[in-house]
Design an enzyme around this catalytic site. Structure first.
Site, PDB file in Angstrom:
ATOM      1  N   SER A 191      -2.207   4.039   8.984  1.00 26.93           N
ATOM      2  CA  SER A 191      -2.728   3.046   8.263  1.00 26.93           C
ATOM      3  C   SER A 191      -1.773   1.697   8.213  1.00 26.93           C
ATOM      4  O   SER A 191      -0.548   1.824   8.693  1.00 26.93           O
ATOM      5  CB  SER A 191      -3.021   3.348   7.028  1.00 26.93           C
ATOM      6  OG  SER A 191      -3.328   2.304   6.211  1.00 26.93           O
ATOM      7  N   TYR A 204      -0.253   7.275  -1.050  1.00 22.03           N
ATOM      8  CA  TYR A 204      -0.893   6.821   0.037  1.00 22.03           C
ATOM      9  C   TYR A 204      -0.058   6.501   1.025  1.00 22.03           C
ATOM     10  O   TYR A 204      -0.031   6.977   2.156  1.00 22.03           O
ATOM     11  CB  TYR A 204      -2.150   6.038  -0.271  1.00 22.03           C
ATOM     12  CG  TYR A 204      -2.998   5.829   1.006  1.00 22.03           C
ATOM     13  CD1 TYR A 204      -3.988   6.642   1.465  1.00 22.03           C
ATOM     14  CD2 TYR A 204      -3.002   4.445   1.735  1.00 22.03           C
ATOM     15  CE1 TYR A 204      -4.888   6.436   2.610  1.00 22.03           C
ATOM     16  CE2 TYR A 204      -3.815   4.385   2.912  1.00 22.03           C
ATOM     17  CZ  TYR A 204      -4.539   5.278   3.300  1.00 22.03           C
ATOM     18  OH  TYR A 204      -5.343   5.199   4.327  1.00 22.03           O
TER      19      TYR A 204
END
Ligand SMILES: NC(=O)c1ccc[n+]([C@@H]2O[C@H](COP(=O)([O-])OP(=O)(O)OC[C@H]3O[C@@H](n4cnc5c(N)ncnc54)[C@H](O)[C@@H]3O)[C@@H](O)[C@H]2O)c1
Ligand SMILES: *[C@@H]1O[C@H](CO)[C@@H](O)[C@H](O)[C@H]1NC(C)=O
Length: 316
Positions: A191, A204
């Site tokens: 990401s 995350y």
């Protein structure tokens, strides 16, 4: 003390060494130039995507979002698609939609990728019913979004188990057969949060940086085997409109809109089929990231504040 004879010998060895190293440096310079020419050429002539007709593509988390779009796309390219999801209803729905489009070669298996037992058991089932997976797409992921100290212990563990440990279990299940056949491709969803630290996303970000490290190290390790043909692709998407990002805040919405899931899936499939090692979605983020990292920290922070992209806590 060395005798004159020995001294002559020593100078001889030294000369050989110096010549060898000089030759190596010249070769290295030529190699670097060659790499530059190749990559400039790539800008002009795009690599032809290779066919995936005979491939068995496994997509984890293909019941929704990017994974679902990937399953639909690979099916439309004639690949056999294996869908894994923890959510039975959504996984079967993906297969149903693929069948409705007229592609018969899709299979769904319920699997919780965070459980090693589950992954190894269901992988065995896939091998029996479908065959050896040739393209593995590690896509399943979760993204709880709130300040660091408001993450519960259970949540932190789930993030690491689903977003990171699952990659170890699927690699354990599918990499050996790929090595045996010396054919295969591993694709992983990192990401933008694997390139930049982002507030409200500490665990995350940690998980997405981990995916990046895992993929880079594995690629380097396999590369040392000169006869290796297994490919690796890491994907770094900006925010995608799947509902995963619950409260995005974007200052320049027209310049940096959320990416459409279909568009993200197309970029991912294209990166895999052209055997590209790393791509950001959108593409320009890759250069922007590298440039940004060369600046002094303060300048980086000013730029971040100016761009004003982030995520609000999902608890308020
Ligand atoms: N959406 C974004 O903005 C964005 C940005 C960058 C990276 N990513 C990454 O892309 C991937 C896909 O994201 P998305 O937006 O499509 O998410 P999504 O929530 O739309 O879909 C994720 C799917 O994974 C499944 N899943 C969750 N836990 C699972 C488990 N333990 N076992 C098996 N399946 C499980 C869910 O049921 C769901 O169907 C994730 O890894 C995510 O981190 C997303
Ligand atoms: C299942 O799919 C529905 C409809 O696309 C979606 O609203 C829901 O969030 C999905 N469930 C999960 C767990 O992803």
């Amino acid at each position: 003390m060395s005798t004159p004879n020995q001294a002559q010998q020593d100078i001889g060895t030294l000369l050989v060494q110096v010549t060898q190293t000089t030759a190596d440096v010249i070769v290295l310079i030529i190699q670097i130039l060659y790499a530059f020419i190749l990559s400039i050429g790539r800008l002009a002539i795009r690599k032809q995507p290779r066919s995936v007709r005979g491939d068995i593509v496994l997509v984890t988390g293909a019941g929704h979002g990017i994974g679902k779009e990937l399953a639909l796309l690979y099916a439309s390219e004639g690949a056999t698609v294996v869908i894994w999801d923890i959510n039975e209803k959504n996984g079967s729905q993906t297969v149903k939609e693929i069948a409705q489009l007229g592609y018969p070669k899709a299979h769904f298996f319920v699997c919780d990728v965070s459980s090693r037992d589950d992954v190894l058991r269901v992988a065995e089932e896939v091998r029996h019913k479908v065959g050896d997976v040739t393209i593995l797409i590690n896509n399943a992921g979760i993204m709880p979004t709130h300040p660091f100290l408001e993450h519960t212990t259970d949540e932190i563990q789930r993030i690491m188990n689903i977003n990171v440990m699952a990659h170890f279990w699927t690699l354990e299940a599918f990499l050996p057969a790929m090595k045996r056949h010396n054919y295969g491709h591993i694709v992983s969803l990192s990401s933008t949060a694997g390139l930049f630290g982002i507030p409200n996303l500490v665990p995350y970000c940690c998980s997405k940086y981990a995916v990046r490290g895992l993929m880079e190290a594995l690629y380097q390790e396999c590369r040392t085997d000169k006869k290796n043909y297994i490919k690796f692709t890491s994907i770094y998407p900006y925010m995608v409109d799947t509902g995963l990002c619950k409260k995005p805040k974007i200052r320049f919405e027209n310049l940096m809109p959320l990416v459409k899931p279909k568009e993200a899936a197309l970029e991912i499939m294209n990166a895999q089929r052209t055997e590209t090692n790393e791509v950001t979605i959108p593409r320009y983020l890759f250069g922007a990231h590298n440039l940004c990292r060369m600046l002094p920290l303060k300048a980086q922070l000013y730029i971040m504040d100016f761009i004003g992209v982030g995520l609000e806590s999902d608890l308020i």
